[in-house]
Design a protein around this motif. Structure first.
Motif, mmCIF file in Angstrom:
data_model
loop_
_atom_site.group_PDB
_atom_site.id
_atom_site.type_symbol
_atom_site.label_atom_id
_atom_site.label_comp_id
_atom_site.label_asym_id
_atom_site.label_seq_id
_atom_site.Cartn_x
_atom_site.Cartn_y
_atom_site.Cartn_z
ATOM 1 N N SER A 196 69.992 -0.699 94.481
ATOM 2 C CA SER A 196 70.498 -2.018 94.072
ATOM 3 C C SER A 196 70.907 -2.857 95.270
ATOM 4 O O SER A 196 71.216 -4.034 95.109
ATOM 5 C CB SER A 196 71.738 -1.882 93.172
ATOM 6 N N GLY A 246 72.398 4.410 95.680
ATOM 7 C CA GLY A 246 73.034 3.094 95.647
ATOM 8 C C GLY A 246 72.503 2.263 94.490
ATOM 9 O O GLY A 246 72.420 1.048 94.590
ATOM 10 N N MET A 303 73.239 0.701 91.131
ATOM 11 C CA MET A 303 74.544 0.359 90.571
ATOM 12 C C MET A 303 74.518 0.029 89.077
ATOM 13 O O MET A 303 75.314 -0.775 88.601
ATOM 14 C CB MET A 303 75.171 -0.798 91.359
ATOM 15 N N HIS A 346 76.795 9.987 95.295
ATOM 16 C CA HIS A 346 78.072 9.310 94.998
ATOM 17 C C HIS A 346 79.024 9.469 96.189
ATOM 18 O O HIS A 346 79.184 10.581 96.709
ATOM 19 C CB HIS A 346 78.691 9.904 93.731
ATOM 20 N N LEU A 351 83.692 3.158 90.944
ATOM 21 C CA LEU A 351 83.668 2.300 92.144
ATOM 22 C C LEU A 351 84.910 2.500 93.034
ATOM 23 O O LEU A 351 85.838 3.210 92.660
ATOM 24 C CB LEU A 351 83.588 0.836 91.711
#
Ligand code: GRF
Length: 214
Positions: free
Chosen positions: A9, A88, A90, A109, A119
């Motif tokens: 992302s 990555g 999202m 992660h 997050l």
């Protein structure tokens, strides 16, 4: 040689780490496609640099998550992908696609799970004055950041460390450990059986845990 798809992302530095390792034959696999849900993700530039096929599937153009995931699945099936790496990426993926690819899809992660799913992991580590931090690579299940853990890489958190320095150190660990694990999976030295991560040729139980002095 296994066919790999990398879903991104954003910046795509982990995509680049995998692409470099493939180029150097350090991964027994080939990236068949990069899928980004963000049309201007910098990772798409990196994909170009390595001559990788990239596909933009913009989640905001779909009426529902299911439709968005069906589109992703279309390419994964079409290209007969063996190993899917969320690097990555999202978006949360629902149970249809995670069940279908359970054991084939892994996620990176930036925390030592089960600590800090979701997050802002670096911020949480600093605010809680944790002594260590790290990354986890796990099989993806329908529950967020909670599938069977394959490997973790840890670092010592220095006192008064800035968030950006901490983040850079985490990236360094990711760029070493992720390609290694992808290669082990491509070589079928690591696989999932009955919900348990199996390390072939190894008496190991539990997951890989490495410490890094970066
Ligand atoms: C990584 O830190 C990864 O752990 C997290 O998002 C970041 C992606 O970085 N999920 P990049 O796009 O690979 O540079």
């Amino acid at each position: 040689m296994k066919k790999i798809a990398v879903l991104i992302s954003g910046s795509g530095s982990n995509l680049e780490a995998i692409a470099k390792a493939c180029e150097k034959n350090e991964i027994n696999g080939e990236i068949k496609c990069v899928i980004s849900n963000v049309p201007n993700a910098f990772g798409l530039e990196r994909a170009k640099k390595y001559n990788l096929r990239s596909i933009v599937i913009d989640h905001s153009l779909f009426d529902s998550r299911i439709e968005f995931e069906k589109e992703i699945d279309k390419y994964l099936s079409l290209l007969k992908i063996d190993v899917i790496v969320l690097a990555g990426f999202m978006r949360i993926l629902g149970k249809d696609i995670t069940n279908k690819y359970f054991g084939k899809m892994i996620n990176l992660h930036p925390s030592l799970l089960p600590l800090y799913p979701g997050l802002n992991t670096h911020l949480n580590v600093l605010q809680n004055k944790d002594k260590s931090h790290g990354i986890s690579i796990h099989y993806v299940s329908a529950e967020l950041d909670a599938g069977p853990i394959i490997a973790q890489g840890s670092i010592k958190v220095n006192s008064n460390q800035s968030i950006s320095v901490l983040e850079n150190r985490i990236h360094e660990v990711e760029h070493i450990l992720l390609p290694e694990i992808v290669n082990e999976i491509c070589n079928e030295n690591i696989y999932l059986k009955d919900n348990i991560v199996i390390f072939k040729n190894n008496e190991r139980s539990g997951h890989i845990l490495k410490h890094y002095d970066v």
